[in-house]
Each structure stands twice: as structure tokens, then as C-alpha cells.
Design a protein around this motif. Structure first.
Motif, short mmCIF file in Angstrom:
data_model
loop_
_atom_site.label_atom_id
_atom_site.label_comp_id
_atom_site.label_asym_id
_atom_site.label_seq_id
_atom_site.Cartn_x
_atom_site.Cartn_y
_atom_site.Cartn_z
N GLY A 105 0.81 -1.22 0.00
CA GLY A 105 0.00 0.00 0.00
C GLY A 105 0.84 1.26 0.00
O GLY A 105 0.56 2.22 -0.73
N LEU A 106 1.90 1.27 0.81
CA LEU A 106 2.78 2.44 0.84
C LEU A 106 3.54 2.58 -0.47
O LEU A 106 3.79 3.71 -0.92
CB LEU A 106 3.74 2.33 2.02
N SER A 107 3.92 1.47 -1.08
CA SER A 107 4.58 1.54 -2.39
C SER A 107 3.65 2.11 -3.44
O SER A 107 4.07 2.90 -4.29
CB SER A 107 5.04 0.15 -2.82
N ALA A 108 2.39 1.74 -3.38
CA ALA A 108 1.42 2.27 -4.33
C ALA A 108 1.23 3.77 -4.12
O ALA A 108 1.15 4.53 -5.10
CB ALA A 108 0.08 1.55 -4.18
N CYS A 109 1.20 4.22 -2.87
CA CYS A 109 1.09 5.66 -2.60
C CYS A 109 2.31 6.40 -3.13
O CYS A 109 2.19 7.46 -3.75
CB CYS A 109 0.96 5.92 -1.10
N GLY A 110 3.49 5.86 -2.89
CA GLY A 110 4.71 6.49 -3.37
C GLY A 110 4.81 6.51 -4.88
O GLY A 110 5.22 7.50 -5.48
N LEU A 111 4.39 5.43 -5.52
CA LEU A 111 4.41 5.38 -6.98
C LEU A 111 3.45 6.40 -7.56
O LEU A 111 3.75 7.08 -8.54
CB LEU A 111 4.04 3.97 -7.45
N TYR A 112 2.29 6.57 -6.93
CA TYR A 112 1.33 7.58 -7.39
C TYR A 112 1.90 8.98 -7.22
O TYR A 112 1.78 9.81 -8.12
CB TYR A 112 0.03 7.43 -6.62
N ASP A 113 2.55 9.27 -6.09
CA ASP A 113 3.13 10.60 -5.86
C ASP A 113 4.26 10.90 -6.85
O ASP A 113 4.37 12.03 -7.33
CB ASP A 113 3.64 10.71 -4.42
N VAL A 114 5.08 9.92 -7.13
CA VAL A 114 6.17 10.13 -8.08
C VAL A 114 5.62 10.40 -9.47
O VAL A 114 6.09 11.29 -10.18
CB VAL A 114 7.14 8.92 -8.07
N SER A 115 4.62 9.63 -9.86
CA SER A 115 4.04 9.85 -11.19
C SER A 115 3.35 11.19 -11.28
O SER A 115 3.32 11.82 -12.35
CB SER A 115 3.07 8.73 -11.54
N LYS A 116 2.81 11.68 -10.18
CA LYS A 116 2.17 13.00 -10.15
C LYS A 116 3.21 14.10 -10.30
O LYS A 116 2.97 15.09 -10.98
CB LYS A 116 1.41 13.15 -8.82
N SER A 117 4.37 13.92 -9.67
CA SER A 117 5.39 14.98 -9.74
C SER A 117 6.10 14.98 -11.10
O SER A 117 6.61 16.02 -11.52
CB SER A 117 6.40 14.81 -8.62
N ILE A 118 6.17 13.86 -11.78
CA ILE A 118 6.82 13.80 -13.08
C ILE A 118 5.93 14.36 -14.18
O ILE A 118 6.42 14.91 -15.15
CB ILE A 118 7.24 12.34 -13.40
N HIS A 119 4.64 14.24 -14.01
CA HIS A 119 3.69 14.68 -15.04
C HIS A 119 3.85 16.18 -15.29
O HIS A 119 3.75 16.99 -14.40
CB HIS A 119 2.25 14.39 -14.59
#
Length: 75
Positions: free
Chosen positions: A59-73
Motif C-alpha cells: 500500500g505504501l509503495s502504491a502511494c509512493g508510486l502515485y506521488d512520483v508519477s504525479k510529480s513527473i507529469h
């Protein structure tokens, strides 16, 4: 049963789907709950405690992956 990377991708996808039905601030909590459920039922573990910890990590990995993809966009 399933590989952890598949579970993380599934949690990210379900979080993206849930964004249209709930406020964005609840998505990390939903990811954690989905991760714990997946850790208990889908990720093989010897004990319940290990399943919960594996689910929390997913779950924490999914949250981190979502945050990283949001910052790269880039818009």
C-alpha cells in the motif's frame, strides 16, 4: 498467489479509479487498506503479521508510486 509488483499496480489502478468517487485526500488511506487486504489474502505469507506487513509495504509503495508519477507529469 500473486507477485507483489502486480498487487502494487492493481492498488494504484484502483486508487485512480476511486479518485472519481471520493476526495483525493482519502486515496492514501484507501491504498493502505487495499494493501493490507491484499497482504492477508493475495500475497503468500507464513503468519498473519507477515501478511499485514507485506500489505502495508504494498500500500505504501502504491502511494509512493502515485506521488512520483504525479510529480513527473508535466502540463
Amino acid at each position: 498467489m500473486f507477485d507483489s509488483t502486480i498487487i502494487v499496480g492493481l492498488i494504484v489502478a484502483l486508487g485512480q479509479l476511486a479518485k472519481s468517487y471520493m476526495e483525493h485526500k482519502y486515496i492514501p488511506a484507501l491504498s493502505l487498506v487495499l494493501g493490507v487486504i491484499a497482504g492477508l489474502f493475495l500475497i503468500p505469507a507464513d503468519t498473519i503479521q507477515t501478511g499485514i506487513v507485506n500489505g502495508l509495504m504494498a500500500g505504501l509503495s502504491a502511494c509512493g508510486l502515485y506521488d512520483v508519477s504525479k510529480s513527473i507529469h508535466v502540463e
